[in-house]
Design a protein around this motif. Structure first.
Motif, PDB file in Angstrom:
ATOM      1  N   ALA A 272      -1.930  10.199 -71.717  1.00 19.54           N
ATOM      2  CA  ALA A 272      -2.210   9.010 -70.920  1.00 19.54           C
ATOM      3  C   ALA A 272      -3.379   9.282 -69.971  1.00 19.54           C
ATOM      4  O   ALA A 272      -3.571  10.413 -69.506  1.00 19.54           O
ATOM      5  CB  ALA A 272      -0.977   8.602 -70.135  1.00 19.54           C
ATOM      6  N   VAL A 273      -4.168   8.266 -69.729  1.00 19.54           N
ATOM      7  CA  VAL A 273      -5.413   8.221 -68.948  1.00 19.54           C
ATOM      8  C   VAL A 273      -6.575   8.904 -69.659  1.00 19.54           C
ATOM      9  O   VAL A 273      -7.693   8.912 -69.148  1.00 19.54           O
ATOM     10  CB  VAL A 273      -5.285   8.743 -67.492  1.00 19.54           C
TER      11      VAL A 273
ATOM     12  N   ARG B 181     -10.959  -1.492 -69.736  1.00 20.18           N
ATOM     13  CA  ARG B 181     -10.643  -0.152 -70.257  1.00 20.18           C
ATOM     14  C   ARG B 181     -11.301   0.116 -71.599  1.00 20.18           C
ATOM     15  O   ARG B 181     -11.700   1.241 -71.887  1.00 20.18           O
ATOM     16  CB  ARG B 181      -9.128   0.016 -70.403  1.00 20.18           C
TER      17      ARG B 181
ATOM     18  N   SER C 151      -8.873   5.252 -70.137  1.00 20.21           N
ATOM     19  CA  SER C 151      -7.646   5.022 -69.355  1.00 20.21           C
ATOM     20  C   SER C 151      -6.494   4.593 -70.256  1.00 20.21           C
ATOM     21  O   SER C 151      -5.789   3.614 -69.978  1.00 20.21           O
ATOM     22  CB  SER C 151      -7.899   3.959 -68.278  1.00 20.21           C
TER      23      SER C 151
ATOM     24  N   SER D 112       2.860  10.089 -72.725  1.00 20.93           N
ATOM     25  CA  SER D 112       2.994   9.904 -71.269  1.00 20.93           C
ATOM     26  C   SER D 112       3.077  11.226 -70.539  1.00 20.93           C
ATOM     27  O   SER D 112       3.189  12.278 -71.140  1.00 20.93           O
ATOM     28  CB  SER D 112       4.233   9.062 -70.975  1.00 20.93           C
TER      29      SER D 112
ATOM     30  N   GLU E 101       1.449   2.358 -74.047  1.00 24.76           N
ATOM     31  CA  GLU E 101       1.585   1.074 -74.765  1.00 24.76           C
ATOM     32  C   GLU E 101       0.387   0.746 -75.644  1.00 24.76           C
ATOM     33  O   GLU E 101       0.420  -0.238 -76.386  1.00 24.76           O
ATOM     34  CB  GLU E 101       1.846  -0.068 -73.780  1.00 24.76           C
ATOM     35  N   ASP E 102      -0.669   1.555 -75.582  1.00 24.27           N
ATOM     36  CA  ASP E 102      -1.797   1.394 -76.496  1.00 24.27           C
ATOM     37  C   ASP E 102      -1.531   2.070 -77.839  1.00 24.27           C
ATOM     38  O   ASP E 102      -2.341   1.937 -78.767  1.00 24.27           O
ATOM     39  CB  ASP E 102      -3.075   1.989 -75.892  1.00 24.27           C
TER      40      ASP E 102
ATOM     41  N   LYS F 200      -3.058   4.139 -72.223  1.00 28.92           N
ATOM     42  CA  LYS F 200      -1.667   4.042 -71.785  1.00 28.92           C
ATOM     43  C   LYS F 200      -0.746   4.219 -72.999  1.00 28.92           C
ATOM     44  O   LYS F 200      -1.154   3.925 -74.128  1.00 28.92           O
ATOM     45  CB  LYS F 200      -1.407   2.669 -71.162  1.00 28.92           C
TER      46      LYS F 200
ATOM     47  N   SER G 107      -5.043  -7.277 -71.957  1.00 25.51           N
ATOM     48  CA  SER G 107      -4.441  -5.972 -71.668  1.00 25.51           C
ATOM     49  C   SER G 107      -5.420  -4.809 -71.769  1.00 25.51           C
ATOM     50  O   SER G 107      -5.120  -3.710 -71.286  1.00 25.51           O
ATOM     51  CB  SER G 107      -3.240  -5.727 -72.580  1.00 25.51           C
TER      52      SER G 107
END
Length: 127
Positions: free
Chosen positions: A14-15, A67, A85, A127, A89-90, A87, A63
């Motif tokens: 993540a990120v 980004r 960035s 995550s 959920e991507d 996430k 969404s």
């Protein structure tokens, strides 16, 4: 006929960032608007981003705004999706698609507006 081959997917934290590429064959690429979609096991195929044939306009789903960046290089017959960035959920299989020039009412979001699809590339965000 347009053939599309995606690449650049993978596992990222993540990120983090990834850059997807979609190489197109066929002499009509420079005259064709392009889109990126994604699909996860729990969602239908979802519109992500769109770019006109001469790069004068882009469009994103809410969404990913701020980004993700879609771009293209017509000299290389390639469209890109820079994803920053990221996430969890991507996480999805990402597909590029070539406009079929029909302009249905849900253009450019609806998958039915696209006549050619790549095989997809998996993006997994931990995550």
């Amino acid at each position: 006929q347009v053939q599309l081959v995606e690449s650049g997917g993978g596992l990222v934290q993540a990120v983090g960032s990834l850059r997807l590429s979609c190489a197109a064959s066929g002499r009509t690429f420079s005259s064709t608007a392009m889109g990126w979609f994604r699909q996860s096991p729990v969602k239908e195929r979802e519109f992500v981003a769109y770019i006109t044939r001469n790069c004068d306009s882009t469009f994103y789903t809410d969404s990913v705004k701020g980004r993700f960046t879609i771009s293209r290089d017509n000299a290389k017959n390639t469209v890109y999706l820079q994803m920053n960035s990221l996430k969890p959920e991507d996480t999805a299989v990402y597909y590029c698609a070539a406009d079929r020039g029909m302009y249905y009412s849900d253009y450019p979001r609806g998958p039915r507006n696209y006549g050619y699809w790549g095989q997809g590339t998996q993006v997994t965000v931990s995550s």
